[in-house]
Design an enzyme around this catalytic site. Sequence first.
Site, PDB file in Angstrom:
ATOM      1  N   LEU A   1       0.648  -1.168   0.032  1.00  0.00           N
ATOM      2  CA  LEU A   1       0.080   0.013  -0.278  1.00  0.00           C
ATOM      3  C   LEU A   1       0.753   0.779   0.595  1.00  0.00           C
ATOM      4  O   LEU A   1       0.562   2.147  -0.155  1.00  0.00           O
ATOM      5  CB  LEU A   1      -1.279   0.068   0.931  1.00  0.00           C
ATOM      6  N   GLY A   2       2.316   0.997   0.515  1.00  0.00           N
ATOM      7  CA  GLY A   2       2.605   2.648   0.755  1.00  0.00           C
ATOM      8  C   GLY A   2       4.256   2.290   1.420  1.00  0.00           C
ATOM      9  O   GLY A   2       4.004   1.114   2.449  1.00  0.00           O
TER      10      GLY A   2
ATOM     11  N   GLY B   1       5.672   3.732   5.064  1.00  0.00           N
ATOM     12  CA  GLY B   1       5.602   4.469   5.987  1.00  0.00           C
ATOM     13  C   GLY B   1       7.436   4.735   6.596  1.00  0.00           C
ATOM     14  O   GLY B   1       8.127   4.417   5.770  1.00  0.00           O
ATOM     15  N   GLY B   2       7.158   5.701   7.621  1.00  0.00           N
ATOM     16  CA  GLY B   2       8.702   5.838   7.926  1.00  0.00           C
ATOM     17  C   GLY B   2       8.876   5.368   8.969  1.00  0.00           C
ATOM     18  O   GLY B   2      10.844   4.234   8.614  1.00  0.00           O
ATOM     19  N   PHE B   3       9.007   3.793   8.566  1.00  0.00           N
ATOM     20  CA  PHE B   3       9.544   3.202   9.358  1.00  0.00           C
ATOM     21  C   PHE B   3       9.771   1.451   9.013  1.00  0.00           C
ATOM     22  O   PHE B   3       9.391   0.156   9.341  1.00  0.00           O
ATOM     23  CB  PHE B   3       8.444   2.717  10.988  1.00  0.00           C
ATOM     24  N   GLY B   4       8.815   1.698   7.934  1.00  0.00           N
ATOM     25  CA  GLY B   4       8.929   0.543   6.872  1.00  0.00           C
ATOM     26  C   GLY B   4       7.589   0.670   6.069  1.00  0.00           C
ATOM     27  O   GLY B   4       6.521   1.224   6.011  1.00  0.00           O
TER      28      GLY B   4
ATOM     29  N   VAL C   1       3.933  -0.674   3.971  1.00  0.00           N
ATOM     30  CA  VAL C   1       2.520  -1.172   4.770  1.00  0.00           C
ATOM     31  C   VAL C   1       2.202  -2.243   3.664  1.00  0.00           C
ATOM     32  O   VAL C   1       1.568  -1.383   2.414  1.00  0.00           O
ATOM     33  CB  VAL C   1       1.321   0.071   4.682  1.00  0.00           C
TER      34      VAL C   1
ATOM     35  N   LYS D   1       1.595  -3.282   8.966  1.00  0.00           N
ATOM     36  CA  LYS D   1       2.744  -2.571   8.687  1.00  0.00           C
ATOM     37  C   LYS D   1       3.866  -3.980   9.466  1.00  0.00           C
ATOM     38  O   LYS D   1       4.127  -3.964  10.749  1.00  0.00           O
ATOM     39  CB  LYS D   1       2.546  -1.639   9.683  1.00  0.00           C
TER      40      LYS D   1
ATOM     41  N   ASP E   1       3.706  12.194  15.716  1.00  0.00           N
ATOM     42  CA  ASP E   1       4.230  12.366  14.041  1.00  0.00           C
ATOM     43  C   ASP E   1       3.149  12.875  13.156  1.00  0.00           C
ATOM     44  O   ASP E   1       2.441  11.775  12.272  1.00  0.00           O
ATOM     45  CB  ASP E   1       5.100  11.194  13.418  1.00  0.00           C
TER      46      ASP E   1
END
Length: 798
Positions: A493-494, A496-499, A501, A514, A611
Amino acid sequence: MLLPYITFIFLMLRTSRSSDTIAVHQNISDGETIGSGNARFELGFFSPGNSKSRYLGIWFKSTSPQTVVWVANPETPLIDTSGAVKLDNQGNLTLVNGSGKVIWSSNSSASGTNINLVAQLLDTGNLVIKNGNEIFIWQSFDYPGDSFIEGMKLGKNFLTGRETYLTSWRSADDPSPGEYTLRFLMVKGKYPQACIMRSSAIETRIGPYNGILFSGRANYAPDAKPTSVSYLIMNQNETYIYYISKSNTTTLRTIVTPGGKLEFSELKFPNPEWTPIATLPADYCDHYGVCGPYGSCTTASSPSCGCLKGFDLKTSDEMSPDNDTRVCERRKALDCDPGEGFQKFSSMKLPDTENAVFSSNMSLIDCEVACKNNCSCTAYANSNITSGAVGCLLWFEDLIDVRVYPQNGQDLYVRLAASEFRFHRKKQVVMVVTLSISAVLILLGLILALYIRRKWKISDAESSSQMESEDVPLFSLSKISKATNDFSADNKLGEGGFGPVYKGLLEGQDIAVKRLSKSSGQGLVEFKNEVICIAKLQHRNLVKLLGYCIQGHEKMLIYEYMPNKSLDSFLFDESRKSLLDWSQRFEIIHGIARGLLYLHQDSRLKVIHRDLKAGNILLDHQMRPRISDFGLARMFKEEESEANTKRVVGTLGYISPEYAVNGLYSVKSDIFSFGVLVLEIVSGKKNRGFVHEDHDDNLLGHAWRLYKEGKSLDLIDECLRTSYSASEVLRSIHVGLMCVQQRVKDRPNTPNVVGMLGSEGSLPTPKKPAFFIQESEINSTSILPSVNGVTLSQIDGR
Ligand SMILES: *[C@@H]1O[C@H](CO)[C@@H](O)[C@H](O)[C@H]1NC(C)=O
Ligand SMILES: *[C@@H]1O[C@H](CO)[C@@H](O)[C@H](O)[C@H]1NC(C)=O
Ligand SMILES: *[C@@H]1O[C@H](CO)[C@@H](O)[C@H](O)[C@H]1NC(C)=O
Ligand SMILES: *[C@@H]1O[C@H](CO)[C@@H](O)[C@H](O)[C@H]1NC(C)=O
Ligand SMILES: *[C@@H]1O[C@H](CO)[C@@H](O)[C@H](O)[C@H]1NC(C)=O
Ligand SMILES: *[C@@H]1O[C@H](CO)[C@@H](O)[C@H](O)[C@H]1NC(C)=O
Ligand SMILES: *[C@@H]1O[C@H](CO)[C@@H](O)[C@H](O)[C@H]1NC(C)=O
Ligand SMILES: *[C@@H]1O[C@H](CO)[C@@H](O)[C@H](O)[C@H]1NC(C)=O
Ligand SMILES: *[C@@H]1O[C@H](CO)[C@@H](O)[C@H](O)[C@H]1NC(C)=O
Ligand SMILES: *[C@@H]1O[C@H](CO)[C@@H](O)[C@H](O)[C@H]1NC(C)=O
């Protein structure tokens, strides 16, 4: 003496009968056939029904009664049994009568050296003329009669302009062209649909094609395991349909009868009889456009005709009494108001696509955007119902020939005037109020009951709430891996800052996984903290955690899936931002504030998000905001309200000055981010990277300038200009500016924010915002480290 001679000839004929080819100068006379031993088809002369005329044709070899699939000379029959077929050395196949007169010819000719020319009946029932290089110079499949069999193509070649379609026989005794045709109305760039036509008028529309079949086949049952699959091929040269049987022991045949019916039947070898599968038109609603424009036909009730929701039948006194044409009219005319929306109708046969615009690679939401952005667009739908759900159909004219199917229909979205929706909203409000009042009464009762219960069972109740919060399911890696197709790129899906999704399907439910990247530096402790923290937090404006997974180095969080993605995918996308009208945006601002209030105060633990940004606000199917990504949240005991941290974590453009500079964070840092978010929601512009021709300020600075000049309304997103509530917009901007003030003390606390947004009273005057100059200048003073990614993490703030 005569007898042996006749026997000799008969034997000669027998020899030719076993062959499936006609060589150059070879004659096939009446009484002889071609089609060798095991062949399914046979070519020869026949007389249909009670007719005495003779025709050259191809039929299924072993069926009873004889099933003719192709006729060479339907309009020029032989009147006796004296005809012959021959192939000349030019590759022209001709049929001559007893006097040697050519009554039919293929008119084909081979060029170059025409050695080894042969006419052959293939096992598919296709009669071909081919040269020595096996190139077909002519084939009977290009000249269909009333039958569509496996291997044939029906459609249009845009290069030659030639169209292939079925034509009914005049009668069972006469194969000459009848009144009816089955045509795949294929116009370049338009979406194909099949129609039974009587000369040039549509009788029954079978279609459009939905990726699996032509949707007009109402009595098609999905669980009936069809024995054949049809394919629609569309490219710039041609568009056609064909089908193949799944098994070599069954075959499907489709014919247009002399009476104008389309009949599907199936043959199971070696059974000699055809089994009927379906017939069209099958019912009243199958007749083209019976209910008129915007009418909808159903066989489930009587009368069959009704109008689509939002449309009324034109009253009879406006029409002459002898005219029973039905016309459904809009209750409220369209006027290009931005509040216009779409009413969804399910299980429908899509309207006539003759004038619809088709785009093969648009998703449903892009399709909606395209329709919404063009005021003359009356409806839209997904063209392809197979898994990808891509393909967009847009209608610009009246919707004709819509019906309801008991099953297997498609979703149709029809444009209605803004007031139609306002009406619903008002109704909803009344309902909500009624429900709320009853809910309050029930709640009061419950509280009373609980209070009495609690008096006796305090310890009991506490331990049970403890249990609840710890109850987060742990899933195995294999299960999550299976749910996400092995974390395939298609499911991503995309990032994010931590990996990354991923989308997944777990136990029948859509989920978002996630997957924390190893480089994120988030340790096991932090991870578990997050899991426990989120699990305890349950609010309608927060994304719900469904479970987690720890195995080896893998750490994952499993959330409920939000179909509308994140706020930034609407807010900052030129084509989609208009889908969020002002009332929705105001609701989103409220929702985020309520979610934040819950995090900061109402939950048992104080949680600071750290955040908050448009990318972390997800939208559910009703476009309600859900705050996501608590990976950075920390839990606090009540007395702790401010903490110092070694790591600055957050996103440029949203980060508060005291946090960026000194690593100090508090609920007021979230309030700062919230203020930025509010100004972004109002303006539809990103704070980070904001440009203005007159100054170098960022969005905060720009909003501040406008506020000082008393022109705050100029900040509003251009796509909202025509419809918004000025007082709500001004109040939102004002609250936004109060939240982004430089000094922590000046910023309102969370309950104040919620209160100010909901009230109409006067507000204190905000001071100049922090960071109102573009961040490049901040970078140059080395306050903020410059990082490529959007999210800063693990940066030493000291
Ligand atoms: C084919 O038939 C024609 C008359 O239709 C005849 O002239 C010719 O000799 C025949 N050819 C063969 C090979 O039988
Ligand atoms: C052959 O066709 C011609 C022209 O249609 C016709 O005049 C002639 O009578 C036909 N001969 C036979 C034997 O059918
Ligand atoms: C095929 O034969 C017919 C009859 O002899 C003739 O009219 C026609 O022109 C021929 N076509 C070609 C392409 O040779
Ligand atoms: C073949 O050509 C002839 C003369 O040009 C024409 O009358 C006839 O209809 C054509 N046949 C076919 C099958 O197109
Ligand atoms: C369309 O036709 C052109 C010219 O014949 C050919 O070069 C091209 O490959 C064809 N395209 C497709 C998709 O068949
Ligand atoms: C059908 O296919 C099977 C296997 O592909 C083959 O063994 C069988 O002979 C075929 N039957 C016919 C009637 O072609
Ligand atoms: C009946 O009324 C409709 C709509 O007003 C009109 O389009 C149609 O031509 C009329 N038909 C006849 C036969 O008068
Ligand atoms: C969709 O198709 C059009 C033309 O058919 C093409 O220009 C466009 O790039 C395609 N878009 C995507 C996302 O594939
Ligand atoms: C709306 O769509 C129609 C049909 O595609 C097109 O002719 C028209 O120009 C479009 N209008 C606008 C404003 O884009
Ligand atoms: C429908 O979608 C499926 C899967 O995405 C694709 O394979 C198929 O080609 C599509 N059919 C049409 C007619 O676009």
